[in-house]
Design an enzyme around this catalytic site. Structure first.
Site, short mmCIF file in Angstrom:
data_model
loop_
_atom_site.label_atom_id
_atom_site.label_comp_id
_atom_site.label_asym_id
_atom_site.label_seq_id
_atom_site.Cartn_x
_atom_site.Cartn_y
_atom_site.Cartn_z
N TYR A 1 5.48 1.93 12.18
CA TYR A 1 4.67 0.79 11.75
C TYR A 1 4.76 -0.32 12.81
O TYR A 1 5.68 -1.15 12.80
CB TYR A 1 5.10 0.27 10.38
CG TYR A 1 4.78 1.20 9.22
CD1 TYR A 1 3.90 2.27 9.37
CD2 TYR A 1 5.34 0.99 7.96
CE1 TYR A 1 3.61 3.12 8.31
CE2 TYR A 1 5.05 1.84 6.90
CZ TYR A 1 4.18 2.91 7.09
OH TYR A 1 3.90 3.74 6.03
N SER B 1 -0.94 3.34 -0.27
CA SER B 1 -2.25 2.69 -0.33
C SER B 1 -2.78 2.65 -1.76
O SER B 1 -3.87 3.16 -2.06
CB SER B 1 -3.26 3.35 0.62
OG SER B 1 -2.94 3.09 1.96
N GLY C 1 -5.88 0.99 0.65
CA GLY C 1 -5.54 0.64 2.04
C GLY C 1 -5.92 -0.79 2.37
O GLY C 1 -6.68 -1.44 1.65
N GLY D 1 -9.53 -5.59 -0.27
CA GLY D 1 -10.29 -6.82 -0.58
C GLY D 1 -11.49 -6.56 -1.45
O GLY D 1 -11.98 -7.47 -2.13
N1 LIG Z 1 3.23 7.71 3.92
C1 LIG Z 1 2.10 7.40 4.51
O1 LIG Z 1 1.48 8.21 5.22
C2 LIG Z 1 1.55 6.02 4.30
C3 LIG Z 1 0.26 5.69 4.73
C4 LIG Z 1 -0.20 4.39 4.49
C5 LIG Z 1 0.61 3.46 3.84
N2 LIG Z 1 1.88 3.80 3.47
C6 LIG Z 1 2.76 2.86 2.75
O2 LIG Z 1 2.10 2.40 1.59
C7 LIG Z 1 2.09 0.99 1.56
C8 LIG Z 1 0.88 0.47 0.83
O3 LIG Z 1 -0.32 0.89 1.45
P1 LIG Z 1 -1.22 -0.09 2.35
O4 LIG Z 1 -0.44 -1.29 2.73
O5 LIG Z 1 -1.80 0.77 3.42
O6 LIG Z 1 -2.44 -0.44 1.41
P2 LIG Z 1 -2.62 -1.09 -0.04
O7 LIG Z 1 -1.29 -1.33 -0.64
O8 LIG Z 1 -3.59 -0.25 -0.75
O9 LIG Z 1 -3.33 -2.46 0.32
C9 LIG Z 1 -2.62 -3.46 0.98
C10 LIG Z 1 -3.41 -4.75 0.97
O10 LIG Z 1 -3.67 -5.14 -0.35
C11 LIG Z 1 -3.62 -6.54 -0.44
N3 LIG Z 1 -2.94 -6.89 -1.71
C12 LIG Z 1 -1.80 -6.36 -2.17
N4 LIG Z 1 -1.47 -6.88 -3.37
C13 LIG Z 1 -2.44 -7.79 -3.66
C14 LIG Z 1 -2.64 -8.67 -4.75
N5 LIG Z 1 -1.81 -8.66 -5.80
N6 LIG Z 1 -3.72 -9.49 -4.70
C15 LIG Z 1 -4.57 -9.45 -3.65
N7 LIG Z 1 -4.43 -8.62 -2.57
C16 LIG Z 1 -3.37 -7.80 -2.59
C17 LIG Z 1 -2.76 -7.05 0.69
O11 LIG Z 1 -3.41 -8.17 1.24
P3 LIG Z 1 -2.65 -9.23 2.22
O12 LIG Z 1 -2.42 -8.47 3.47
O13 LIG Z 1 -3.66 -10.32 2.34
O14 LIG Z 1 -1.38 -9.64 1.54
C18 LIG Z 1 -2.61 -5.85 1.60
O15 LIG Z 1 -3.04 -6.05 2.93
C19 LIG Z 1 2.15 0.61 3.05
O16 LIG Z 1 2.50 -0.73 3.23
C20 LIG Z 1 3.13 1.61 3.55
O17 LIG Z 1 4.44 1.17 3.25
C21 LIG Z 1 2.34 5.06 3.68
#
Ligand SMILES: NC(=O)c1ccc[n+]([C@@H]2O[C@H](COP(=O)([O-])OP(=O)(O)OC[C@H]3O[C@@H](n4cnc5c(N)ncnc54)[C@H](OP(=O)(O)O)[C@@H]3O)[C@@H](O)[C@H]2O)c1
Length: 284
Positions: free
Chosen positions: A54, A207, A211, A216
């Site tokens: 990351y 995600s 994602g 948004g």
């Molecule tokens: N294993 C894998 O292959 C893999 C792949 C992808 C991700 N991941 C893991 O999964 C985690 C989560 O996935 P992701 O970060 O890709 O996507 P996600 O959790 O689906 O979306 C993240 C976005 O959602 C917004 N958000 C979160 N909570 C919110 C709320 N309560 N109100 C408004 N907006 C909100 C955030 O905005 P802001 O940025 O404005 O705060 C953030 O940028 C990652 O951080 C990572 O640790 C793992």
């Protein structure tokens, strides 16, 4: 906050996905990023998901692990947090590549130990199957890391049911979790989730809002979720995470955040109660 189990460890039902703090285009500066991690801890979050890969690019490989380690050190009191990291993804420039070979995984794990500043990694997850390395060999490497005491527990990510079963047989009881994509708009991991529930493995949906770039517009992408959110007077994000939690008691969502407000709102999802009728609408 409601608690769940990952192996023998009790964690908050909602974790923090730390990836956006490093990979989001308009990511916060170092102090603001630490404040986001602190806000998660203040909200009762005791699980943080990171990965060595990351980072914006190859030049800052390990960025997110270093950030998480720094934020935990500067928190003040010593928080009892499970830090879950991953190895197996490499970066070439800004591209994402794979290396699941045992020699690479050993080096990657040792580098993560140094960056996190710990003697053993709480949960070490194999990031993604590498088509160039037999799955059995990657699983054997994880087993060796556990046997050597470099990692306390092992997880796999982006694995199907057959791969989960091979992992169970090779890694043994050290295997405690599976991390796959699962969100209102992406439910293809249903079988893996059910399989984890049947075998007592934690399931960490990644995600959960589709994602960083899709999150948004979750309202528009998942109208039933927006409707229930309106009924309950909470955000669509909280309803989404409550729906994740309702899938099975092994589910521990890891919503990403680059703003404190996001994780503060998400952490409160553990308190949202959905009626069977609302759940049926969301499941449909
Ligand atoms: N294993 C894998 O292959 C893999 C792949 C992808 C991700 N991941 C893991 O999964 C985690 C989560 O996935 P992701 O970060 O890709 O996507 P996600 O959790 O689906 O979306 C993240 C976005 O959602 C917004 N958000 C979160 N909570 C919110 C709320 N309560 N109100 C408004 N907006 C909100 C955030 O905005 P802001 O940025 O404005 O705060 C953030 O940028 C990652 O951080 C990572 O640790 C793992």
């Amino acid at each position: 906050m409601q608690q769940r189990r990952i192996g023998d460890t009790t964690v908050s039902a909602i974790g923090l996905g730390a990836m956006p703090l490093s990979t989001k285009e308009d990511r916060p500066g170092p102090e603001e990023a630490e404040a986001v991690v602190h806000a998660a801890l203040d909200s009762g979050v005791t699980l943080i998901d990171t990965a060595d890969a990351y980072a914006r690019d190859e030049g800052e490989f390990g960025h997110n692990e270093e950030l998480v380690a720094r934020a935990l050190r500067s928190y003040g009191s010593a928080p009892d947090v499970l830090v879950a990291t991953k190895g197996g993804h490499t970066r070439r420039g800004s591209d994402w590549e794979l290396d699941g070979s045992p020699a690479y995984l050993r080096r990657a794990c040792e580098a993560s130990l140094r960056r996190l500043g710990v003697d053993a990694i709480d949960l070490y997850q194999f990031h993604r199957p590498d088509p160039a390395t037999p799955w059995e060999e990657s699983m054997g490497a994880l087993r060796e890391l556990a046997d050597a005491g470099l990692v306390r527990t092992v997880g796999i990510s982006n694995a199907d049911v057959a791969q989960i079963d091979v992992a169970r047989s090779i890694v043994g009881p050290a295997l405690v979790s599976v991390q796959n994509q699962f969100s209102p708009g992406w439910r293809h991991s249903r079988d893996e989730l059910a399989h984890c529930a049947g075998h007592g493995l934690a399931f960490l949906p990644w995600s959960p809002f589709g994602g960083v770039s899709a999150a948004g517009s979750l309202d528009a992408a998942a109208p039933a979720f927006a409707e229930v959110a309106e009924e309950l007077g909470v955000s669509v994000y909280r309803v989404t995470l409550a729906w994740h939690l309702a899938q099975a008691d092994v589910v521990v969502p890891i919503p990403g955040a680059s703003r404190a407000g996001s994780i503060q709102d998400s952490a409160a999802a553990a308190e949202v109660e959905l009626t069977p009728e609302q759940l049926a609408r969301l499941d449909a």
